[in-house]
Design an enzyme around this catalytic site. Sequence first.
Site, PDB file in Angstrom:
ATOM      1  N   TYR A  33       0.821  -1.205   0.000  1.00 19.59           N
ATOM      2  CA  TYR A  33       0.000   0.000   0.000  1.00 19.59           C
ATOM      3  C   TYR A  33       0.855   1.255   0.000  1.00 19.59           C
ATOM      4  O   TYR A  33       2.070   1.186   0.212  1.00 19.59           O
ATOM      5  CB  TYR A  33      -0.963  -0.010   1.208  1.00 19.59           C
ATOM      6  CG  TYR A  33      -0.329   0.320   2.545  1.00 19.59           C
ATOM      7  CD1 TYR A  33       0.504  -0.596   3.187  1.00 19.59           C
ATOM      8  CD2 TYR A  33      -0.546   1.544   3.162  1.00 19.59           C
ATOM      9  CE1 TYR A  33       1.079  -0.288   4.418  1.00 19.59           C
ATOM     10  CE2 TYR A  33       0.022   1.858   4.398  1.00 19.59           C
ATOM     11  CZ  TYR A  33       0.834   0.933   5.015  1.00 19.59           C
ATOM     12  OH  TYR A  33       1.419   1.241   6.221  1.00 19.59           O
ATOM     13  N   LYS A 150       6.405  -2.010   1.781  1.00 20.13           N
ATOM     14  CA  LYS A 150       5.248  -1.432   2.497  1.00 20.13           C
ATOM     15  C   LYS A 150       4.053  -2.373   2.373  1.00 20.13           C
ATOM     16  O   LYS A 150       3.171  -2.181   1.537  1.00 20.13           O
ATOM     17  CB  LYS A 150       4.941  -0.037   1.931  1.00 20.13           C
ATOM     18  CG  LYS A 150       4.095   0.821   2.859  1.00 20.13           C
ATOM     19  CD  LYS A 150       4.187   2.284   2.473  1.00 20.13           C
ATOM     20  CE  LYS A 150       3.205   3.167   3.214  1.00 20.13           C
ATOM     21  NZ  LYS A 150       3.337   3.182   4.660  1.00 20.13           N
ATOM     22  N   GLU A 182      12.179   2.507  14.028  1.00 24.47           N
ATOM     23  CA  GLU A 182      11.313   3.603  13.554  1.00 24.47           C
ATOM     24  C   GLU A 182      10.062   3.617  14.421  1.00 24.47           C
ATOM     25  O   GLU A 182       9.944   2.844  15.376  1.00 24.47           O
ATOM     26  CB  GLU A 182      10.969   3.412  12.075  1.00 24.47           C
ATOM     27  CG  GLU A 182      10.280   2.088  11.785  1.00 24.47           C
ATOM     28  CD  GLU A 182      10.073   1.805  10.303  1.00 24.47           C
ATOM     29  OE1 GLU A 182       9.931   2.752   9.506  1.00 24.47           O
ATOM     30  OE2 GLU A 182      10.030   0.614   9.946  1.00 24.47           O
ATOM     31  N   LEU A 206      11.120   1.263   6.925  1.00 22.27           N
ATOM     32  CA  LEU A 206      10.509   1.725   5.686  1.00 22.27           C
ATOM     33  C   LEU A 206      11.265   2.972   5.220  1.00 22.27           C
ATOM     34  O   LEU A 206      11.585   3.850   6.036  1.00 22.27           O
ATOM     35  CB  LEU A 206       9.029   2.078   5.907  1.00 22.27           C
ATOM     36  CG  LEU A 206       8.330   2.418   4.590  1.00 22.27           C
ATOM     37  CD1 LEU A 206       8.075   1.156   3.768  1.00 22.27           C
ATOM     38  CD2 LEU A 206       7.029   3.151   4.831  1.00 22.27           C
TER      39      LEU A 206
END
Length: 286
Positions: A33, A150, A182, A206
């Site tokens: 996505y 992702k 993260e 990411l």
Amino acid sequence: MSRIVYLNGDYLPEEEAKISIFDRSFLMADGVYEVTSVLDGKLIDFAGHAKRLERSLAELDMQKPDNFDDLLEIHRELVRRNDINEGMIYLQVSRGSAGDRDFVYPDASVKPTLVLFTQNKPGLADNPKAREGFKIISIEDQRWGRRDIKTTQLLYPSMGKMMAKAAGCDDAWLVEDGHVTEGTSNNAYIVKGDTIITRHLSNDILHGITRAAVLRFAREAQMKVEERAFTIEEAQQADEAFVTSASTFVMPVVEIDGAAIGSGTPGPVAGRLRDIYLEESRKAAV
Ligand code: PDD
């Protein structure tokens, strides 16, 4: 009035958009996505999101949807039809449905499922949270090893947000081998003196589109950037901290595991980067 969403070539009222119970994103989380923000009715960092989507698909040997080259126009059409001034566009591609459950990928005759919908968020840029700052907890990073893709496997990030909520906080930073990877849905930064520190790119995080833009703007503004791992203890002793994502832009962090960061209020570097990011990305929006 219901939203108009996009499904495999059609613009439909949201109630009429249906996919198979055998869709692999439903059964296997076999989907990728993107979330692209909209300001002034225009798309922010669209090219970066399209490029990352192409990479996610390639990394998973997933077919590109036939209308991949029309994605900009599809995004724009959804903005128009839903009259979005500020908000987000969610896009998902799944490996489609082979009409049954099977671990093995279906052959190329099974077409991917492409879904897009809008999220109307007036006040996205003038978010009062940016004046307060986020309170963060740290939790162990228990996600899979390919966080650079992702994917729609978001259960652990959801659990992390729930743990943060239960602790009266806004979000969680994920820690692996003693170092922050993260945030649950954003990239994490600290500021020490005149240096911005954020984890280096690898499969562990990411590769944020907002991160790339913010680091570029920081360097252009003569700020120092160090791309390396840092610990929660280092973050707690930093002068400032912040996160970036397509939905929060640059969001100051004022507390980590109960310890105030710097003055305990949003810091000047985060504030300046937020202003620069919003100004420059509005100018470059399409
Ligand atoms: N999340 N890291 C993770 C784990 C993310 O899920 C995201 C984005 C980011 C920031 O990437 P970008 O700057 O390209 O938005 C970093 C989106 C917003 C979401 O899941 O809603």
